[in-house]
Structure formats: C-alpha cells, structure tokens
Write an enzyme that holds these catalytic residues in place. Structure first.
Site, PDB file in Angstrom:
ATOM      1  N   ASP A   1       1.005  -1.202  -0.053  1.00 51.12           N
ATOM      2  CA  ASP A   1       0.021   0.037  -0.108  1.00 51.12           C
ATOM      3  C   ASP A   1       0.900   1.131   0.134  1.00 51.12           C
ATOM      4  O   ASP A   1       2.229   1.199   0.054  1.00 51.12           O
ATOM      5  CB  ASP A   1      -0.862   0.051   1.084  1.00 51.12           C
ATOM      6  CG  ASP A   1      -2.186   0.976   0.807  1.00 51.12           C
ATOM      7  OD1 ASP A   1      -3.280   0.795   1.689  1.00 51.12           O
ATOM      8  OD2 ASP A   1      -2.133   1.773   0.129  1.00 51.12           O
TER       9      ASP A   1
HETATM   10  C1  GLC Z   1      -4.414   4.197   0.002  1.00 52.71           C
HETATM   11  C2  GLC Z   1      -5.284   3.174   0.366  1.00 52.71           C
HETATM   12  C3  GLC Z   1      -5.473   2.030  -0.801  1.00 52.71           C
HETATM   13  C4  GLC Z   1      -5.056   2.539  -2.224  1.00 52.71           C
HETATM   14  C5  GLC Z   1      -3.871   3.112  -2.346  1.00 52.71           C
HETATM   15  C6  GLC Z   1      -3.535   3.957  -3.842  1.00 52.71           C
HETATM   16  O1  GLC Z   1      -3.605   4.644   0.947  1.00 52.71           O
HETATM   17  O2  GLC Z   1      -5.075   2.403   1.521  1.00 52.71           O
HETATM   18  O3  GLC Z   1      -6.681   1.222  -0.506  1.00 52.71           O
HETATM   19  O4  GLC Z   1      -5.509   1.566  -3.320  1.00 52.71           O
HETATM   20  O5  GLC Z   1      -3.595   4.093  -1.126  1.00 52.71           O
HETATM   21  O6  GLC Z   1      -4.251   4.977  -3.702  1.00 52.71           O
END
Ligand code: GLC
Length: 740
Positions: free
Chosen positions: A268
């Site tokens: 993430d």
């Molecule tokens: C965010 C979220 C995740 C998302 C990623 C990209 O922090 O936790 O669900 O897909 O970043 O945007």
C-alpha cells in the site's frame, strides 16, 4: 509473449532495470502526469531520491487515467524504455470510474452477486477505455466496527457474504481473461485483517487470534484469489505486532503457500517506508530488505526499493533469484494484459466519448442502486402516492451532488442526479417544495475529502434561518421526507469516527420538524451504519440509501414512490449505541447467556442498553409482506460426501410485488472450540408477486460445517447441527440434523 520469451527478456535486463519495474509512483512525478493524490506526501516521498531518468523508467504509474493521457505517457515512456517493457497504469476504481455505482457496503446489502458482477463489468469497460489496466479493488477486509471509515468499501461483517461479493467483483472486472476487451486486473486488498483496527481507529494495530483471523478475516481474500485476482495489496496494519508489509509468515506461508497466490504483491501507499515509523525497520535499507523477504513485488510510493535494493543485492542480502521472482511476476502481469503486443490495450478516445456515462450505464447504475437500499422502518407511510402533492422534501441531501462516496475520485459531481431531480423525474410535478433545512456539516465545521476538496458547514445564523423556513413549511405538509446523512468525507480512508452519528445540526433539524409534523420519512445517506436510535423512535419510516452514486436521485425517487420495492438487507449491524461496538450477529456463545426469562443479575448483558443491535445483520423490510412456512430437512443425518436438503415455503402475502432474501444459518451444537451462535451459509434472493409462493431449498454439505478445530485443523466434527431458514439473522426456528 511466451514464458520463454519473458525469461529471456528478464535475463537481458540489468539489475537497475529490474528494480525500476518494482517501483510505482503517482502521476505527478511525471512531467506530463497529473493524478489524484490518495495518500500522504511525506517528506520521504517529496524528497524521492530518483533522477528524472529513473522516474521515466519505473514499472507502473498510479492514478493516471484518460485515454489521451495514458497513451501519451506510454508513448513517451516506451521511447526511452530499453526493452520496450510497457508501463502499467493502476488506479483506485472502487465504485465506478465516471458512471458511479453504489459504494461496496451498499452493493453487499443487495445480496445480489449477479448484479454486483454486472456492475463491476460495466466499471471495467469505462476504466479500460480510459487506459486503466489495474484497479485497486475489491476490498476484501471483513468489517465489524462502524467507527472505522473504510467499512464503506467492504462487504460488511459476514465471511460468507464477503466471499460471495469479492468473487463477483473480481469476475466482473477480469471477465474471461485479462486480454479481453474491457477487462481490467483486480487487486484484492488489504492483506490482511485491516478491517479490525483497535478502537476503530484508522491505521491502528490489529489484535486477532489466529483462529479468528482464519475463520472470519482471511476467507474473503482467499475467495478473491480463487476467483483469479491478478494482484494483492499489503495492509498498513500489524498482525501479531508484525507489519503486514514485512510479515513473512503472512505473505509467504499464508498468501503464497496456503492460498496459492502467484500474482503480483504490491505494497500500500508508502507501507514499506512506514515500517520505519513502526520502529520495525531502522532505515529505508532495512525496510526494503524486510519487504523483499516478505515477497513484496512493487513498492508503491516509497523510495525504499529505489534507494536500497541495488545495494542489498550487491551485498548478497537479497539474491538475484529473489529479485527475479518479483520481476517475472510483474512481467507476467503485463503479458497477461497483452501489453507487450499492444501497450495501449483498450485506451480509446472515441470509445471514451461513446460509452462513458452512456444511457445503458446510467440505467445499470440506477437499477443497481435500487437493489442496495435497506428499508429499516415503515409504519405504513411508504410508498408515497405519485399524485399526492402534500409531501415536502427537506434536508442537506435534497440537492446534494456528493452522493458518490469518498472513493469516487474520478467521478464528476455534475453527473449526479440529485434527489430533487429524481423526484421531479418520477412525479413530473415541479411544484413539490424542497428545502435545504440545514447544512450537511455542523456550523463552521469543515472536512477535506479524499480529493482534498474542502466542505464547510454554514454558520449558526444561516442554519437557524434554514431550519425556521423548513419548520414553517412542515407545519402544513401532510408528509415530510427528510434527506439526511453524514458527509461523504466522514467515511472512507482516514475516516474513523468515535461517535458515528448524524451531525448535531441535522439532529436539531429533525427534532424541530418533529415538533410540528410527526409524519416523517428519513432517507439516510452514509458510508457506515450510523447510531440512529433516537431518530428511529420517532420517524415513521427510514430508508438507508448509503451513497447510491450517479443515478442516486432517480433510484431513491423510484423506490419512495413504489416503482420498485426496496429489497436490500443489512450486511452490517446497526448498533443500538456506540458502547456496543463491535456488535455482530455471528458472535460466539458465552458461559452465561442472557436468557431474559427471569430477573437475574449474573448473565452476559449491559445494565443500560440491550445486547441486540438496533437493526441486525440480514434485516430489511419490503413494501409487501413475506410469510415463511415450516422448514423441512429431507433427512436427519448425513456422512461426509453426502448432503442434506433444507427447504422452506415463502409466500408473498402482501399487496406489492417484492424480492425476499431467504437466508440459511447453521449452528454447531457442540465442538472442540466455542462456535458462533449462528453462521450464514447460504442465501437466495427471490421475486414474488402478491399471492405467489415458492419452495426455497438449500443443499447442506459437510464442507459447510468445517472450522478451525482446537488443533487448528480445518475440519468438521461429528455431532448435531441446528439449521435456521429465515428473513434475517434473528431467526430462531431450528431444525436439527446429525453429522456422523
Ligand atoms: C491508499 C489506500 C489503498 C489505495 C492506495 C492507492 O492509501 O489504503 O486502498 O489503493 O492508497 O491509492
């Protein structure tokens, strides 16, 4: 390309080229790129130690969308790419690209996986022509705690429903295969257990027993992987005090070996870098090592892999084999999408114009939304009569266009059909009065949503005026529809609320209206189950509509006026009070169960509120009434390999056609561990006309009775089981069979 060609390509790449494939940046890092920022731009990222040349060579871009934009960036990228390895475009398409469908928690309340799959397929088509290759969806996190803002992205509290919905979304996105026109790759997230942060506080630690993790939280991810999801994303939380992104047991033993996941594992946003903040990694180099040892293939938005991986390889801490294992998975994903043959895949400006927000997509979004609404209360006041002009509409959601939920980051609010517009479309009556009543937020309160758009509550004086005007109108109206709800920015990521209720100003509006008119219908917009106990005592009807998306106004109007009866049921309990949280139907038995039959002190209960939620899992009303006959089992015992058929007759004894979700629950009467009081093991959504009846049957197999025994074996145990067939999780009529 063939597997041999991919291997040959891999062997021809330099170490630096391989590492570049394992980095993902958001669009703004590119000279021509623009993109929504979906995470913190920390100092690390801001000072990303990447040269322009390296940035131009990274393997995937985040949040860059648009046929023209992605094609231009791809062309520019390939000119410099020594091996012509195409760039991957990934984005958060959670509930729609431009035609926004209901948020995932709403979709789960439809208990209609076919509708969910078709909706996901439509979303994939719009995303694909806009140049998107991968969506960071579906969220397979189980959610029992409505203080946590991301419950809006989940399928709620039940593992079985979570599995069914996760599978449907993956199949909708990916179609028959990723090469197909209009297919995009699905990414299951957030692995694992992210939905259970302590105290419901976002990004907090997770405390789950191994058994609870395996029985409740892992099945959803496993279902998505079994459905063929091409990627999995790591979660921000720890499990057993080990950050997921550096958790070898979780990622190697459970994800790769037990769940047999062979696709790409992406971190993430800056989750690798955040292992430093956890005091779990000394610096970027150790964080990179920990993530590599856990098998994380792509570093999203941290500089750990970029700054340290080459050194780790030179020092032999990470082997070339470990490096190649990650890079070949990334190359295979690009190959599965056909990008080596066609780096632009489905990106197509003309098709963008033609299909995005087309009538068919709008109709699909509207029909989907109607299936997600849950009628929580109705004292004979709904449906409204289209010819009754004595109904007035009041509330901050009457004219609201922000009904898409916090993750609809590519949706445009101007596309939204407001409730007011929907009412006009259904009734054709331009004289129906509408009043704002008050602001969505408390006076002078502000919120930044995920797009960092700032909303501010009106002043106390302006609100006082709005309430006064609305109350004056309500005095003479026959019926008042109050369109209330939390702001979309109050849920979604970083949207935890310790007091998940309506804003005080909206409660004030409700009570002010109630003083002069008790015929109140509440249409409730939210990303989570709210605490609405006081309102539920007074309102004559409550329709929970979540965040219904682009066609929300039409969908709500058509249900309010009975063109379609509501058919949704709750996928997540509505607590009676915040002190109950987490409250969920499939709780485990206790040694002093509350019997309620006699005055006693010493049993498991609260002194000040009931144990039961205000509205339970599986609950939802219709405009008609369904009658359940006696359940039947075709036999009273079975051995492994056999099945038992449970049946019940359901009859529509009301005046309206309607859809009923018949639910099958099973309870293990005695086992080597304490078992849940009941577990959903099946459901069927059936449509019945007035007077029509149908026998609904379910096959019960030994596999459905398996659990993690006291020795953590996933197996069934001989003994008695109770079967309950009914309209929601409070069903009590039981039938018993024996597994021999
Ligand atoms: C965010 C979220 C995740 C998302 C990623 C990209 O922090 O936790 O669900 O897909 O970043 O945007």
């Amino acid at each position: 390309m063939t597997e041999e060609q991919l291997s040959s390509l891999l062997n021809d790449m330099t170490t630096k080229e391989k590492i570049n494939q394992m980095i993902q940046l958001y669009g703004s890092f590119y000279e021509k790129g623009t993109s929504v920022v979906t995470g913190p731009i920390s100092d690390t990222i801001g000072a990303m130690k990447l040269s322009e040349d390296e940035i131009s060579q990274i393997g995937s871009a985040l949040s860059v969308v648009g046929a023209k934009e992605t094609k231009e960036m791809q062309r520019h990228y390939l000119e410099k790419q020594p091996h012509k390895i195409p760039l991957l475009f990934m984005a958060d398409i959670i509930n729609g690209y431009r035609t926004i469908i209901p948020i995932p928690i709403a979709q789960a309340c439809s208990f209609n996986p076919e509708m969910v799959q078709n909706s996901a397929a439509m979303v994939a088509k719009e995303s694909a022509v806009a140049g998107v290759h991968v969506t960071f969806s579906p969220v397979a996190d189980l959610a029992r705690d409505p203080r946590w803002g991301r419950v809006m992205e989940t399928a709620g509290e039940d593992p079985y429903l979570n599995c069914v919905m996760t599978e449907a979304v993956v199949k909708g996105y990916q179609g028959e295969n990723l090469l197909g026109k209009g297919s995009i790759a699905a990414c299951i997230k957030h692995f694992a257990g992210y939905g259970a942060p302590v105290a419901g506080r976002e990004y907090n630690n997770v405390e789950l027993s191994e058994r609870t993790l395996n029985e409740f939280y892992l099945p959803g991810y496993a279902a998505g992987i079994k459905a063929g999801a091409a990627l999995v994303m790591t979660s921000f939380n720890t499990l057993d005090h080990i950050p997921s992104t550096g958790n070898q047991k979780l990622m190697k033993e459970i994800l790769r070996q037990k769940m047999k996941f062979e696709g790409v594992l992406i971190s993430d946003w800056n989750a690798i870098g955040e292992m430093i903040a956890f005091d779990f990694a000394e610096d970027e180099k150790e964080a990179a090592e920990l993530a590599m040892k856990a098998g994380v293939d792509i570093d999203m938005m941290s500089s750990c892999y970029a700054s340290s991986l080459e050194e780790l390889i030179k020092e032999g801490i990470i082997s070339n084999e470990e490096l190649d294992e990650s890079v070949i998975r990334i190359l295979r994903l690009k190959n599965d999408l056909g990008l080596f043959e066609n780096p632009y895949k489905d990106a197509d400006e003309e098709l963008e114009e033609k299909i995005i927000l087309c009538d068919d997509h709008r109709i699909l979004a509207k029909e989907a939304a109607k299936e997600t609404f849950v009628l929580l209360k109705n004292e004979g006041i709904l449906p409204l009569d289209e010819n009754n002009s004595e109904t007035i509409y009041i509330g901050p959601y009457v004219n609201a266009t922000n009904t898409n939920g916090n993750w609809a980051i590519f949706g445009q609010e101007e596309d939204t059909v407001t409730l007011r517009k929907g009412i006009l479309n259904v009734t054709g009556n331009p004289s129906i009065p509408f009043y704002e009543g008050c602001s969505m937020l408390n006076p002078d309160e502000y919120i930044l949503d995920l797009n960092r758009r700032k909303s501010i509550g009106l002043s106390a004086e302006e609100n006082a005026r709005l309430i006064e005007t609305a109350v004056s109108a309500a005095k003479t109206a026959k019926t008042v529809v109050l369109a209330l709800g939390e702001h979309h920015g109050h849920s979604g990521e970083a949207g935890s609320r310790a007091i998940p209720e309506l804003p005080d100003i909206q409660k004030k509006l409700f009570n002010s209206i109630y003083e002069v008119n008790q015929n109140i219908i509440v249409v409730l917009y939210s990303g989570r189950p709210l605490i609405i106990t006081e309102i539920a005592k007074k309102a004559k009807a409550i329709l929970q509509v979540w965040f219904p998306g682009t066609e929300g106004g039409n969908a709500v109007a058509e249900v309010l006026y009975g063109r379609t009866a509501p058919s949704g049921k709750l996928c997540m309990s509505f607590p009676y009070a915040v002190g109950q949280i987490p409250v969920f139907y499939n709780e485990h038995g206790v040694g002093r169960p509350q019997s309620g039959e006699h005055e006693e002190r010493f049993y498991s209960c609260y002194l000040d509120i009931p144990n039961e939620p205000l509205y339970p899992f599986g609950y939802g009303l219709s405009y008609t009434e369904f009658s359940y006959g006696e359940g039947r089992l075709d036999k009273q015992s079975m051995k492994k390999g056999e099945k038992i058929t449970a049946s019940i007759t359901v009859e529509n004894i009301g005046q309206y056609e309607g859809k009923e979700i018949v639910q099958l629950y099973i309870h293990d009467c005695k086992a080597s561990t304490v078992r849940p009081v009941k577990e959903l093991k099946g459901f069927q959504k059936i449509a019945l006309n007035p007077g029509e009846k149908r026998v609904v049957s379910f096959a019960i197999t030994e596999e459905m009775l398996r659990f993690y025994t006291k020795n953590m074996l996933y197996a069934s145990e001989p003994g008695e089981f109770e079967v309950m067939l009914g309209t929601d999780s409070t069903v009590t009529r039981k039938m018993i069979f024996r597994l021999n």
